[in-house]
Design a protein around this motif. Structure first.
Motif, mmCIF file in Angstrom:
data_model
loop_
_atom_site.group_PDB
_atom_site.id
_atom_site.type_symbol
_atom_site.label_atom_id
_atom_site.label_comp_id
_atom_site.label_asym_id
_atom_site.label_seq_id
_atom_site.Cartn_x
_atom_site.Cartn_y
_atom_site.Cartn_z
ATOM 1 N N SER A 1 0.816 -1.206 0.000
ATOM 2 C CA SER A 1 0.000 0.000 0.000
ATOM 3 C C SER A 1 0.855 1.263 0.000
ATOM 4 O O SER A 1 1.953 1.291 0.568
ATOM 5 C CB SER A 1 -0.913 0.000 1.225
ATOM 6 O OG SER A 1 -1.733 1.135 1.247
ATOM 7 N N VAL A 2 0.323 2.307 -0.626
ATOM 8 C CA VAL A 2 0.996 3.604 -0.654
ATOM 9 C C VAL A 2 0.092 4.715 -0.112
ATOM 10 O O VAL A 2 0.490 5.882 -0.097
ATOM 11 C CB VAL A 2 1.451 3.976 -2.082
ATOM 12 C CG1 VAL A 2 2.499 3.009 -2.588
ATOM 13 C CG2 VAL A 2 0.263 4.037 -3.049
ATOM 14 N N GLY A 3 -1.126 4.370 0.354
ATOM 15 C CA GLY A 3 -2.081 5.402 0.702
ATOM 16 C C GLY A 3 -2.634 5.380 2.108
ATOM 17 O O GLY A 3 -3.522 6.175 2.430
ATOM 18 N N LEU B 1 1.402 -11.415 1.612
ATOM 19 C CA LEU B 1 1.958 -10.357 2.441
ATOM 20 C C LEU B 1 1.198 -9.063 2.183
ATOM 21 O O LEU B 1 0.732 -8.823 1.067
ATOM 22 C CB LEU B 1 3.449 -10.139 2.128
ATOM 23 C CG LEU B 1 4.398 -11.315 2.373
ATOM 24 C CD1 LEU B 1 5.757 -11.027 1.750
ATOM 25 C CD2 LEU B 1 4.533 -11.599 3.867
ATOM 26 N N VAL B 2 1.092 -8.241 3.213
ATOM 27 C CA VAL B 2 0.519 -6.894 3.091
ATOM 28 C C VAL B 2 1.504 -5.936 3.752
ATOM 29 O O VAL B 2 1.986 -6.195 4.861
ATOM 30 C CB VAL B 2 -0.849 -6.783 3.781
ATOM 31 C CG1 VAL B 2 -1.395 -5.359 3.669
ATOM 32 C CG2 VAL B 2 -1.831 -7.779 3.188
ATOM 33 N N SER B 3 1.810 -4.829 3.074
ATOM 34 C CA SER B 3 2.817 -3.922 3.610
ATOM 35 C C SER B 3 2.439 -2.473 3.367
ATOM 36 O O SER B 3 1.582 -2.154 2.554
ATOM 37 C CB SER B 3 4.185 -4.220 2.988
ATOM 38 O OG SER B 3 4.134 -4.127 1.572
ATOM 39 N N GLU B 4 3.119 -1.595 4.095
ATOM 40 C CA GLU B 4 2.907 -0.153 3.973
ATOM 41 C C GLU B 4 4.210 0.565 4.297
ATOM 42 O O GLU B 4 5.128 -0.009 4.890
ATOM 43 C CB GLU B 4 1.774 0.288 4.909
ATOM 44 C CG GLU B 4 1.402 1.756 4.893
ATOM 45 C CD GLU B 4 1.103 2.326 3.512
ATOM 46 O OE1 GLU B 4 2.085 2.713 2.841
ATOM 47 O OE2 GLU B 4 -0.079 2.416 3.131
ATOM 48 N N LYS C 1 -1.339 -9.408 10.305
ATOM 49 C CA LYS C 1 -0.092 -8.672 10.431
ATOM 50 C C LYS C 1 0.228 -7.937 9.139
ATOM 51 O O LYS C 1 -0.046 -8.437 8.048
ATOM 52 C CB LYS C 1 1.014 -9.692 10.747
ATOM 53 C CG LYS C 1 2.405 -9.161 10.911
ATOM 54 C CD LYS C 1 3.332 -10.375 11.039
ATOM 55 C CE LYS C 1 4.612 -10.076 11.732
ATOM 56 N NZ LYS C 1 5.421 -11.317 11.885
ATOM 57 N N ILE C 2 0.855 -6.768 9.253
ATOM 58 C CA ILE C 2 1.393 -6.089 8.075
ATOM 59 C C ILE C 2 2.896 -5.921 8.249
ATOM 60 O O ILE C 2 3.436 -6.100 9.350
ATOM 61 C CB ILE C 2 0.720 -4.721 7.824
ATOM 62 C CG1 ILE C 2 1.088 -3.716 8.925
ATOM 63 C CG2 ILE C 2 -0.788 -4.872 7.673
ATOM 64 C CD1 ILE C 2 0.695 -2.275 8.587
ATOM 65 N N LEU C 3 3.561 -5.574 7.173
ATOM 66 C CA LEU C 3 4.985 -5.242 7.193
ATOM 67 C C LEU C 3 5.124 -3.740 6.986
ATOM 68 O O LEU C 3 4.315 -3.119 6.296
ATOM 69 C CB LEU C 3 5.744 -5.970 6.083
ATOM 70 C CG LEU C 3 5.473 -7.464 5.883
ATOM 71 C CD1 LEU C 3 6.363 -8.007 4.763
ATOM 72 C CD2 LEU C 3 5.675 -8.234 7.168
ATOM 73 N N GLY D 1 4.027 -5.300 16.741
ATOM 74 C CA GLY D 1 3.927 -6.677 16.274
ATOM 75 C C GLY D 1 3.965 -6.806 14.773
ATOM 76 O O GLY D 1 3.714 -7.887 14.229
ATOM 77 N N ALA D 2 4.275 -5.727 14.059
ATOM 78 C CA ALA D 2 4.399 -5.779 12.596
ATOM 79 C C ALA D 2 5.702 -6.465 12.207
ATOM 80 O O ALA D 2 6.615 -6.629 13.020
ATOM 81 C CB ALA D 2 4.348 -4.369 12.012
ATOM 82 N N GLY D 3 5.784 -6.866 10.944
ATOM 83 C CA GLY D 3 7.027 -7.371 10.393
ATOM 84 C C GLY D 3 7.750 -6.264 9.648
ATOM 85 O O GLY D 3 7.261 -5.131 9.537
ATOM 86 N N LEU D 4 8.925 -6.594 9.121
ATOM 87 C CA LEU D 4 9.730 -5.616 8.398
ATOM 88 C C LEU D 4 9.826 -5.971 6.924
ATOM 89 O O LEU D 4 10.049 -7.126 6.565
ATOM 90 C CB LEU D 4 11.139 -5.542 8.990
ATOM 91 C CG LEU D 4 11.253 -5.085 10.439
ATOM 92 C CD1 LEU D 4 12.705 -5.127 10.886
ATOM 93 C CD2 LEU D 4 10.661 -3.697 10.640
ATOM 94 N N LEU D 5 9.634 -4.976 6.092
ATOM 95 C CA LEU D 5 9.970 -5.052 4.676
ATOM 96 C C LEU D 5 11.240 -4.229 4.528
ATOM 97 O O LEU D 5 11.208 -2.996 4.662
ATOM 98 C CB LEU D 5 8.841 -4.478 3.817
ATOM 99 C CG LEU D 5 8.909 -4.705 2.298
ATOM 100 C CD1 LEU D 5 7.606 -4.248 1.631
ATOM 101 C CD2 LEU D 5 10.078 -4.003 1.627
#
Length: 293
Positions: A70-72, A100-103, A145-147, A176-180
């Protein structure tokens, strides 16, 4: 660390190299069925009620795992999160079941205005608490969870109290998020600010890294100094490839994405970059298996 009740992932992203999905490449992917691990999308491009983007994504998702980047969401905004945006994001998560879902660790909207840029944050304890609160809200809303991704930056604020890499890791630990881990962003930011690459990379716990991004960047002359700009408009440079290979060989393999968002080439050129990353992953895995036999 916040305890998150995670929903199961129907199609996890494999520990292989993938690519950002672009409309220019839809037809080539469907017709050629390339041997590629996965694709990543910006969900904001697929939040309409129908039309060609969703049609092609349905076709491609039938054959490949996907991730949503995501960018928004604007995690760093002082305003409340946009509930309508979160609902659209959740709808896509439920429909396409991304691995995976990330921001981004940034912000992008204020009072009734939005920007396509990812604006940097003040690295303060106040901002950190806000970011953690917003990550918690996103994860609870999505039920997963998101990254969060480290930024590329071009200036430093006088208000900063916490080193970027410490802020980044602490935001994930508290929520508790993960890392990208975007290795090109690390290289760009460290080059622009004179930071130590080794110190930055060693501050990021490998067991929290669930995805890696690689991309190209451009350079500009700025009053006799070189400014590196994360524009995703060219092949990955040799220094970033070397940094990535060293990281993988030292820490183990991670799903790795090639980003190419401007000056987008024909699919074969993008696929060559993906294959190069895939070979690094394969070689690292082979070396690990040989060492453990």
């Amino acid at each position: 660390m916040k305890d998150i009740s995670l929903q199961s992932v129907a199609a996890p992203v494999p520990v292989r190299a993938g690519a950002g999905l672009k409309p220019k490449h839809y037809q080539a992917i469907i017709e050629q069925q390339p041997d590629i691990g996965w694709f990543e999308i910006h969900p904001e491009n697929y939040m309409g009620r129908g039309g060609p983007p969703l049609h092609y994504l349905e076709r491609i998702r039938a054959d490949y795992p996907v991730s949503l980047h995501s960018v928004g969401t604007s995690l760093g905004s002082h305003l409340p999160l946009d509930t309508a945006h979160l609902k659209s994001l959740k709808s896509l998560v439920e429909r396409f079941e991304p691995g995976l879902v990330s921001e981004h660790l940034s912000w992008s909207h204020g009072y009734e205005w939005y920007t396509n840029d990812l604006i940097p944050l003040f690295y303060t304890e106040t901002t950190l608490k806000l970011i953690v609160e917003h990550i918690d809200q996103v994860q609870e809303f999505l039920g997963r969870k998101i990254l969060i991704e480290n930024p590329s930056t071009y200036l430093q604020f006088k208000q900063n109290e916490i080193p970027e890499q410490v802020f980044y890791v602490e935001a994930a630990k508290r929520s508790g998020a993960g890392l990208l881990l975007d290795i090109n962003n690390v290289f760009v930011s460290c080059s622009n600010h004179g930071w130590s690459l080794d110190e930055y990379m060693s501050a990021v716990p490998h067991d929290m890294v669930e995805e890696i991004h690689l991309a190209g960047h451009s350079t500009q002359d700025l009053e006799g100094s070189t400014l590196r700009v994360d524009d995703h408009g060219s092949p990955v440079c040799s220094e970033v490839w070397r940094l990535y290979e060293n990281y993988i060989n030292s820490n183990g393999t991670v799903p790795t994405l090639i980003e190419w968002d401007s000056n987008i080439p024909e699919f074969p050129e993008l696929f060559r970059e993906v294959c190069f990353a895939e070979e690094i992953i394969r070689t690292a895995n082979d070396q690990y298996h040989e060492a453990t036999v």
